[in-house]
Design a protein around this motif. Structure first.
Motif, PDB file in Angstrom:
ATOM      1  N   ALA A   1       0.849  -1.202   0.000  1.00 13.01           N
ATOM      2  CA  ALA A   1       0.000   0.000   0.000  1.00 13.01           C
ATOM      3  C   ALA A   1       0.879   1.245   0.000  1.00 13.01           C
ATOM      4  O   ALA A   1       1.755   1.405   0.838  1.00 13.01           O
ATOM      5  N   GLY A   2       0.647   2.098  -0.967  1.00 11.34           N
ATOM      6  CA  GLY A   2       1.425   3.323  -1.094  1.00 11.34           C
ATOM      7  C   GLY A   2       2.676   3.194  -1.934  1.00 11.34           C
ATOM      8  O   GLY A   2       3.368   4.178  -2.177  1.00 11.34           O
ATOM      9  N   TYR A   3       2.975   1.969  -2.391  1.00  7.58           N
ATOM     10  CA  TYR A   3       4.180   1.741  -3.182  1.00  7.58           C
ATOM     11  C   TYR A   3       3.895   1.169  -4.564  1.00  7.58           C
ATOM     12  O   TYR A   3       4.760   1.183  -5.419  1.00  7.58           O
ATOM     13  N   LYS A   4       2.699   0.625  -4.768  1.00  3.69           N
ATOM     14  CA  LYS A   4       2.354   0.072  -6.081  1.00  3.69           C
ATOM     15  C   LYS A   4       1.293   0.951  -6.716  1.00  3.69           C
ATOM     16  O   LYS A   4       0.269   1.244  -6.104  1.00  3.69           O
ATOM     17  N   LYS A   5       1.546   1.345  -7.956  1.00  2.00           N
ATOM     18  CA  LYS A   5       0.577   2.157  -8.696  1.00  2.00           C
ATOM     19  C   LYS A   5      -0.177   1.265  -9.665  1.00  2.00           C
ATOM     20  O   LYS A   5       0.412   0.551 -10.459  1.00  2.00           O
ATOM     21  N   TYR A   6      -1.497   1.298  -9.583  1.00  2.00           N
ATOM     22  CA  TYR A   6      -2.345   0.558 -10.502  1.00  2.00           C
ATOM     23  C   TYR A   6      -2.558   1.370 -11.776  1.00  2.00           C
ATOM     24  O   TYR A   6      -2.564   2.600 -11.741  1.00  2.00           O
ATOM     25  N   ASP A   7      -2.764   0.668 -12.882  1.00  4.49           N
ATOM     26  CA  ASP A   7      -3.096   1.354 -14.134  1.00  4.49           C
ATOM     27  C   ASP A   7      -4.376   2.167 -13.931  1.00  4.49           C
ATOM     28  O   ASP A   7      -5.297   1.729 -13.234  1.00  4.49           O
ATOM     29  N   ASN A   8      -4.440   3.331 -14.538  1.00  7.78           N
ATOM     30  CA  ASN A   8      -5.603   4.216 -14.494  1.00  7.78           C
ATOM     31  C   ASN A   8      -5.927   4.757 -13.104  1.00  7.78           C
ATOM     32  O   ASN A   8      -7.050   5.171 -12.845  1.00  7.78           O
ATOM     33  N   MET A   9      -4.961   4.710 -12.177  1.00 14.26           N
ATOM     34  CA  MET A   9      -5.133   5.287 -10.842  1.00 14.26           C
ATOM     35  C   MET A   9      -3.885   6.080 -10.496  1.00 14.26           C
ATOM     36  O   MET A   9      -2.794   5.742 -10.941  1.00 14.26           O
ATOM     37  N   ASP A  10      -4.067   7.122  -9.682  1.00 13.95           N
ATOM     38  CA  ASP A  10      -2.887   7.805  -9.173  1.00 13.95           C
ATOM     39  C   ASP A  10      -2.415   7.062  -7.916  1.00 13.95           C
ATOM     40  O   ASP A  10      -3.031   6.067  -7.502  1.00 13.95           O
ATOM     41  N   MET A  11      -1.339   7.538  -7.312  1.00 22.10           N
ATOM     42  CA  MET A  11      -0.768   6.817  -6.158  1.00 22.10           C
ATOM     43  C   MET A  11      -1.719   6.808  -4.966  1.00 22.10           C
ATOM     44  O   MET A  11      -1.801   5.813  -4.248  1.00 22.10           O
ATOM     45  N   LEU A  12      -2.452   7.895  -4.742  1.00 24.73           N
ATOM     46  CA  LEU A  12      -3.401   7.943  -3.628  1.00 24.73           C
ATOM     47  C   LEU A  12      -4.513   6.918  -3.824  1.00 24.73           C
ATOM     48  O   LEU A  12      -4.833   6.144  -2.905  1.00 24.73           O
ATOM     49  N   GLU A  13      -5.091   6.876  -5.020  1.00 26.03           N
ATOM     50  CA  GLU A  13      -6.151   5.912  -5.315  1.00 26.03           C
ATOM     51  C   GLU A  13      -5.626   4.481  -5.206  1.00 26.03           C
ATOM     52  O   GLU A  13      -6.325   3.589  -4.706  1.00 26.03           O
ATOM     53  N   SER A  14      -4.400   4.271  -5.656  1.00 24.39           N
ATOM     54  CA  SER A  14      -3.799   2.934  -5.587  1.00 24.39           C
ATOM     55  C   SER A  14      -3.608   2.500  -4.141  1.00 24.39           C
ATOM     56  O   SER A  14      -3.894   1.348  -3.790  1.00 24.39           O
ATOM     57  N   GLU A  15      -3.126   3.406  -3.295  1.00 27.37           N
ATOM     58  CA  GLU A  15      -2.934   3.059  -1.881  1.00 27.37           C
ATOM     59  C   GLU A  15      -4.264   2.739  -1.220  1.00 27.37           C
ATOM     60  O   GLU A  15      -4.379   1.755  -0.478  1.00 27.37           O
ATOM     61  N   ILE A  16      -5.279   3.552  -1.489  1.00 31.22           N
ATOM     62  CA  ILE A  16      -6.604   3.300  -0.921  1.00 31.22           C
ATOM     63  C   ILE A  16      -7.130   1.943  -1.372  1.00 31.22           C
ATOM     64  O   ILE A  16      -7.702   1.190  -0.575  1.00 31.22           O
ATOM     65  N   THR A  17      -6.914   1.603  -2.630  1.00 26.72           N
ATOM     66  CA  THR A  17      -7.361   0.303  -3.153  1.00 26.72           C
ATOM     67  C   THR A  17      -6.719  -0.846  -2.380  1.00 26.72           C
ATOM     68  O   THR A  17      -7.409  -1.789  -1.976  1.00 26.72           O
ATOM     69  N   ASP A  18      -5.405  -0.783  -2.165  1.00 28.20           N
ATOM     70  CA  ASP A  18      -4.733  -1.854  -1.421  1.00 28.20           C
ATOM     71  C   ASP A  18      -5.221  -1.909   0.025  1.00 28.20           C
ATOM     72  O   ASP A  18      -5.400  -2.991   0.584  1.00 28.20           O
ATOM     73  N   LEU A  19      -5.455  -0.760   0.647  1.00 33.01           N
ATOM     74  CA  LEU A  19      -5.955  -0.758   2.029  1.00 33.01           C
ATOM     75  C   LEU A  19      -7.374  -1.310   2.103  1.00 33.01           C
ATOM     76  O   LEU A  19      -7.728  -2.013   3.067  1.00 33.01           O
ATOM     77  N   LYS A  20      -8.182  -1.057   1.088  1.00 34.35           N
ATOM     78  CA  LYS A  20      -9.524  -1.649   1.041  1.00 34.35           C
ATOM     79  C   LYS A  20      -9.442  -3.169   0.888  1.00 34.35           C
ATOM     80  O   LYS A  20     -10.283  -3.894   1.427  1.00 34.35           O
ATOM     81  N   LYS A  21      -8.438  -3.641   0.165  1.00 34.00           N
ATOM     82  CA  LYS A  21      -8.249  -5.088   0.040  1.00 34.00           C
ATOM     83  C   LYS A  21      -7.887  -5.692   1.391  1.00 34.00           C
ATOM     84  O   LYS A  21      -8.344  -6.794   1.732  1.00 34.00           O
TER      85      LYS A  21
END
Length: 113
Positions: free
Chosen positions: A75-95
């Motif tokens: 969380a906070g280190y992997k960027k998902y396609d079509n997301m910025d770093m904040l959205e990517s971190e939130i996604t991993d934390l939701k997982k």
């Protein structure tokens, strides 16, 4: 990475990570193939002294527990396609939250999913 009690774990150096990121291979059709180092040592995991998969396997964690460690670690280190770093971190934390919810459901005798 395989682990046994005689194996010394060493994180990749910055130079090794950079070379792994830059290298890529092409097949006959010209498609980009993932470099083995990118698959085996992605930056969002290899930044730690012990990669999450090594820690999970060394401790024989259950699937749900291993995934919580995996997603929390990146969380906070992997960027998902079509997301910025904040959205990517939130996604991993939701997982992480989702795997916790599934485990709680299992403990309470409810439908896991």
């Amino acid at each position: 990475m395989c682990y046994n009690k005689n194996t010394k774990i060493r994180p990749m150096t910055k130079g090794e990570r950079n070379r792994a990121r830059v290298r890529s291979e092409f097949n006959k059709e010209g498609d980009v193939m993932l470099d083995n180092a990118v698959v085996r040592n992605p930056d969002h995991y290899s930044r730690w002294k012990i990669e999450p998969i090594t820690f999970v396997m060394m401790n024989s964690f259950e699937f749900w527990r291993g995934n919580i460690i995996k997603y929390a670690s990146r969380a906070g280190y992997k960027k998902y396609d079509n997301m910025d770093m904040l959205e990517s971190e939130i996604t991993d934390l939701k997982k992480v939250i989702r795997y916790c919810e599934m485990r709680i459901n299992e403990l309470e005798g409810e439908d896991i999913l």
